[in-house]
Design an enzyme around this catalytic site. Structure first.
Site, PDB file in Angstrom:
ATOM      1  N   GLU A 177       0.924   3.847   1.818  1.00 19.58           N
ATOM      2  CA  GLU A 177       1.378   4.236   3.152  1.00 19.58           C
ATOM      3  C   GLU A 177       2.575   3.405   3.596  1.00 19.58           C
ATOM      4  O   GLU A 177       3.564   3.924   4.112  1.00 19.58           O
ATOM      5  CB  GLU A 177       0.260   4.072   4.190  1.00 19.58           C
ATOM      6  CG  GLU A 177      -0.981   4.868   3.928  1.00 19.58           C
ATOM      7  CD  GLU A 177      -2.045   4.062   3.199  1.00 19.58           C
ATOM      8  OE1 GLU A 177      -1.727   3.427   2.159  1.00 19.58           O
ATOM      9  OE2 GLU A 177      -3.205   4.084   3.643  1.00 19.58           O
ATOM     10  N   CYS A 200      -6.241   1.798   5.821  1.00 22.55           N
ATOM     11  CA  CYS A 200      -6.842   0.540   6.247  1.00 22.55           C
ATOM     12  C   CYS A 200      -6.258   0.169   7.614  1.00 22.55           C
ATOM     13  O   CYS A 200      -5.302   0.808   8.092  1.00 22.55           O
ATOM     14  CB  CYS A 200      -6.546  -0.547   5.208  1.00 22.55           C
ATOM     15  SG  CYS A 200      -4.821  -1.090   5.191  1.00 22.55           S
ATOM     16  N   CYS A 221      -2.382  -0.355   7.553  1.00 18.68           N
ATOM     17  CA  CYS A 221      -1.597   0.870   7.419  1.00 18.68           C
ATOM     18  C   CYS A 221      -1.721   1.760   8.653  1.00 18.68           C
ATOM     19  O   CYS A 221      -0.751   2.422   9.041  1.00 18.68           O
ATOM     20  CB  CYS A 221      -1.999   1.620   6.152  1.00 18.68           C
ATOM     21  SG  CYS A 221      -1.546   0.699   4.655  1.00 18.68           S
ATOM     22  N   HIS A 266       0.855  -1.184   0.000  1.00 17.60           N
ATOM     23  CA  HIS A 266       0.000   0.000   0.000  1.00 17.60           C
ATOM     24  C   HIS A 266       0.894   1.238   0.000  1.00 17.60           C
ATOM     25  O   HIS A 266       2.027   1.203   0.499  1.00 17.60           O
ATOM     26  CB  HIS A 266      -0.890   0.025   1.234  1.00 17.60           C
ATOM     27  CG  HIS A 266      -1.973  -0.998   1.219  1.00 17.60           C
ATOM     28  ND1 HIS A 266      -3.033  -0.933   2.090  1.00 17.60           N
ATOM     29  CD2 HIS A 266      -2.171  -2.100   0.461  1.00 17.60           C
ATOM     30  CE1 HIS A 266      -3.847  -1.958   1.869  1.00 17.60           C
ATOM     31  NE2 HIS A 266      -3.334  -2.686   0.885  1.00 17.60           N
TER      32      HIS A 266
END
Length: 155
Positions: A60, A88, A91, A58
């Site tokens: 992040e 999410c 993260c 991801h």
């Protein structure tokens, strides 16, 4: 980075650029930026889950790892994480482990978010570090980017 919305907006512009680039590569268009206290952009990343065949890639996660590597440290207590979508749970937990100072995000994610929705990671008793939260920065633009991406993929 100053606490004002203007500074957050400047960093969000970089995150949106990374999100657009991710979308152009066929990735879900989410971008993230790690900003030092003096305003220096330490890392910019977009989602790379498809390209890396890695569900943890991801934006992040990639930005946090890159910033820590750049500084040669395991934690980022004087840094802010700016992301186009509410993180999410994975993260959000990573942001806690990296000990970021502030988490700034654009669009809210009622379905998959882990900050204001879902798991609400920072509210858990087991959470050892809770960053300052600022949600809804450039929210309309961030949400429109995601809606457009998914609308183009639906029959």
């Amino acid at each position: 980075m100053n606490q004002g919305p203007t500074s957050a907006g400047v960093a969000m512009v970089a995150a949106l650029e990374a999100a657009r680039a991710a979308g152009a590569r066929g990735e879900v268009p989410v971008g993230a930026v790690v900003v030092a206290a003096d305003g220096t952009l330490l890392a910019v990343a977009g989602n790379e889950t498809e390209a890396r065949a890695d569900p943890s890639a991801h934006a992040e996660m990639l930005a946090l790892r890159a910033a820590a590597a750049r500084l040669g440290v395991p934690r980022l207590p004087d840094c802010d994480l700016v992301v186009t979508l509410e993180p999410c749970p994975m993260c959000a937990q990573a942001a806690s482990f990296f000990r970021i100072r502030r988490l700034i995000f654009g669009a809210y994610d009622p379905k998959g978010g882990g900050v204001e929705h879902g798991a609400r990671v920072f509210e858990a008793r087991s959470c050892h570090h809770r960053p300052e939260l600022v949600g809804g920065v450039c929210e309309c633009e961030c949400a429109a980017l995601l809606r457009g991406f998914f609308a183009a993929r639906r029959p």
